[in-house]
Design a protein around this motif. Structure first.
Motif, PDB file in Angstrom:
ATOM      1  N   GLU A 159      51.822  45.333   3.269  1.00 21.51           N
ATOM      2  CA  GLU A 159      51.357  46.667   2.864  1.00 21.51           C
ATOM      3  C   GLU A 159      49.934  46.624   2.318  1.00 21.51           C
ATOM      4  N   TYR A 160      49.551  45.511   1.712  1.00 20.02           N
ATOM      5  CA  TYR A 160      48.172  45.382   1.233  1.00 20.02           C
ATOM      6  C   TYR A 160      47.212  45.118   2.383  1.00 20.02           C
ATOM      7  N   LEU A 161      47.677  44.428   3.422  1.00 19.69           N
ATOM      8  CA  LEU A 161      46.816  44.206   4.590  1.00 19.69           C
ATOM      9  C   LEU A 161      46.417  45.535   5.217  1.00 19.69           C
ATOM     10  N   LEU A 162      47.343  46.469   5.259  1.00 22.32           N
ATOM     11  CA  LEU A 162      47.030  47.795   5.796  1.00 22.32           C
ATOM     12  C   LEU A 162      46.025  48.518   4.905  1.00 22.32           C
ATOM     13  N   ASP A 163      46.209  48.424   3.599  1.00 27.30           N
ATOM     14  CA  ASP A 163      45.255  49.032   2.663  1.00 27.30           C
ATOM     15  C   ASP A 163      43.879  48.368   2.786  1.00 27.30           C
ATOM     16  N   LEU A 164      43.866  47.037   2.883  1.00 25.04           N
ATOM     17  CA  LEU A 164      42.604  46.311   3.036  1.00 25.04           C
ATOM     18  C   LEU A 164      41.895  46.717   4.318  1.00 25.04           C
ATOM     19  N   ASP A 170      42.050  49.533   5.900  1.00 26.34           N
ATOM     20  CA  ASP A 170      41.454  50.859   5.696  1.00 26.34           C
ATOM     21  C   ASP A 170      40.219  50.779   4.795  1.00 26.34           C
ATOM     22  N   TYR A 171      40.328  50.058   3.703  1.00 27.63           N
ATOM     23  CA  TYR A 171      39.250  49.980   2.718  1.00 27.63           C
ATOM     24  C   TYR A 171      38.014  49.279   3.274  1.00 27.63           C
ATOM     25  N   LEU A 172      38.233  48.160   3.971  1.00 31.10           N
ATOM     26  CA  LEU A 172      37.123  47.392   4.519  1.00 31.10           C
ATOM     27  C   LEU A 172      36.639  47.968   5.853  1.00 31.10           C
ATOM     28  N   MET A 173      37.387  48.925   6.385  1.00 28.19           N
ATOM     29  CA  MET A 173      37.109  49.520   7.693  1.00 28.19           C
ATOM     30  C   MET A 173      37.035  48.443   8.782  1.00 28.19           C
ATOM     31  N   LYS A 174      38.012  47.553   8.735  1.00 25.70           N
ATOM     32  CA  LYS A 174      38.155  46.464   9.708  1.00 25.70           C
ATOM     33  C   LYS A 174      39.607  46.467  10.181  1.00 25.70           C
ATOM     34  N   PRO A 175      39.847  46.139  11.454  1.00 20.90           N
ATOM     35  CA  PRO A 175      41.229  46.070  11.916  1.00 20.90           C
ATOM     36  C   PRO A 175      41.970  44.901  11.267  1.00 20.90           C
ATOM     37  N   VAL A 176      43.279  45.028  11.154  1.00 19.91           N
ATOM     38  CA  VAL A 176      44.094  43.962  10.558  1.00 19.91           C
ATOM     39  C   VAL A 176      43.889  42.657  11.317  1.00 19.91           C
ATOM     40  N   LEU A 194      43.264  38.763   9.829  1.00 23.35           N
ATOM     41  CA  LEU A 194      44.168  37.639  10.061  1.00 23.35           C
ATOM     42  C   LEU A 194      43.646  36.602  11.051  1.00 23.35           C
ATOM     43  N   SER A 195      42.576  36.913  11.765  1.00 25.70           N
ATOM     44  CA  SER A 195      42.082  35.984  12.778  1.00 25.70           C
ATOM     45  C   SER A 195      41.218  34.900  12.148  1.00 25.70           C
ATOM     46  N   ASP A 196      40.989  33.854  12.921  1.00 25.89           N
ATOM     47  CA  ASP A 196      40.154  32.744  12.465  1.00 25.89           C
ATOM     48  C   ASP A 196      38.706  32.876  12.918  1.00 25.89           C
ATOM     49  N   VAL A 197      38.336  34.046  13.424  1.00 28.93           N
ATOM     50  CA  VAL A 197      36.960  34.252  13.885  1.00 28.93           C
ATOM     51  C   VAL A 197      36.310  35.351  13.066  1.00 28.93           C
ATOM     52  N   TRP A 198      34.999  35.357  13.072  1.00 27.31           N
ATOM     53  CA  TRP A 198      34.265  36.368  12.332  1.00 27.31           C
ATOM     54  C   TRP A 198      34.121  37.624  13.171  1.00 27.31           C
ATOM     55  N   PRO A 199      33.785  38.754  12.574  1.00 32.03           N
ATOM     56  CA  PRO A 199      33.823  40.042  13.265  1.00 32.03           C
ATOM     57  C   PRO A 199      33.027  40.129  14.554  1.00 32.03           C
ATOM     58  N   SER A 200      31.908  39.447  14.644  1.00 29.14           N
ATOM     59  CA  SER A 200      31.099  39.549  15.853  1.00 29.14           C
ATOM     60  C   SER A 200      31.792  38.931  17.050  1.00 29.14           C
ATOM     61  N   ALA A 201      32.777  38.073  16.801  1.00 30.66           N
ATOM     62  CA  ALA A 201      33.475  37.402  17.901  1.00 30.66           C
ATOM     63  C   ALA A 201      34.727  38.149  18.328  1.00 30.66           C
ATOM     64  N   ILE A 202      35.099  39.207  17.629  1.00 24.75           N
ATOM     65  CA  ILE A 202      36.299  39.958  17.977  1.00 24.75           C
ATOM     66  C   ILE A 202      35.921  41.138  18.850  1.00 24.75           C
ATOM     67  N   ALA A 203      36.518  41.198  19.994  1.00 26.43           N
ATOM     68  CA  ALA A 203      36.297  42.334  20.885  1.00 26.43           C
ATOM     69  C   ALA A 203      37.481  43.283  20.706  1.00 26.43           C
ATOM     70  N   VAL A 204      37.212  44.434  20.126  1.00 22.85           N
ATOM     71  CA  VAL A 204      38.275  45.420  19.919  1.00 22.85           C
ATOM     72  C   VAL A 204      38.410  46.228  21.195  1.00 22.85           C
ATOM     73  N   SER A 205      39.640  46.371  21.658  1.00 27.70           N
ATOM     74  CA  SER A 205      39.867  47.065  22.921  1.00 27.70           C
ATOM     75  C   SER A 205      39.478  48.536  22.819  1.00 27.70           C
ATOM     76  N   ALA A 206      39.124  49.116  23.948  1.00 30.81           N
ATOM     77  CA  ALA A 206      38.740  50.533  23.994  1.00 30.81           C
ATOM     78  C   ALA A 206      39.860  51.438  23.493  1.00 30.81           C
ATOM     79  N   GLN A 251      39.483  54.065  20.412  1.00 28.33           N
ATOM     80  CA  GLN A 251      39.784  55.482  20.613  1.00 28.33           C
ATOM     81  C   GLN A 251      40.803  55.950  19.577  1.00 28.33           C
ATOM     82  N   TRP A 252      41.846  55.151  19.364  1.00 31.71           N
ATOM     83  CA  TRP A 252      42.874  55.517  18.397  1.00 31.71           C
ATOM     84  C   TRP A 252      42.307  55.528  16.991  1.00 31.71           C
ATOM     85  N   GLN A 253      41.446  54.555  16.674  1.00 34.92           N
ATOM     86  CA  GLN A 253      40.875  54.451  15.340  1.00 34.92           C
ATOM     87  C   GLN A 253      40.095  55.714  14.987  1.00 34.92           C
TER      88      GLN A 253
END
Length: 99
Positions: free
Chosen positions: A52-57, A59-65, A69-81, A85-87
């Motif tokens: 439940e805190y991961l979901l709050d985090l 939202d607060y950090l404006m980053k996907p869960v 939880l991943s071992d890569v930094w944000p620039s390496a994560i490709a968020v699907s279209a 769209q849902w976000q």
């Protein structure tokens, strides 16, 4: 061993995020409605946030869960279209792929 590695990665992300945004510990804790010691434990890798805190985090950090939880930094994560769209339509149903 993997859990320890992920926990340390999450702690580094939280610590870096807070430092980058110049937010004091007290502000983040108050905004998330948690104790300062809870956030400190997360930043130090002593504890992992419950689901439940991961979901709050997320939202607060404006980053996907998945970023939290991943071992890569944000620039390496490709968020699907569909996720992007849902976000943008928070509060609506997830896209089904049907037109």
């Amino acid at each position: 061993m993997k859990a320890q590695s992920s926990r340390m990665q999450l702690s580094a992300k939280l610590k870096t995020w807070r430092a980058t945004h110049g937010l004091p510990l007290k502000t983040v804790a108050t905004d998330l409605k948690i104790s300062e010691s809870t956030w400190q434990r997360w930043e130090k890798g002593q504890r992992t946030p419950a689901t439940e805190y991961l979901l709050d985090l997320s939202d607060y950090l404006m980053k996907p869960v998945c970023w939290l939880l991943s071992d890569v930094w944000p620039s390496a994560i490709a968020v699907s279209a569909p996720f992007r769209q849902w976000q943008g339509n928070v509060g609506t149903r997830l896209p089904t792929g049907k037109k």
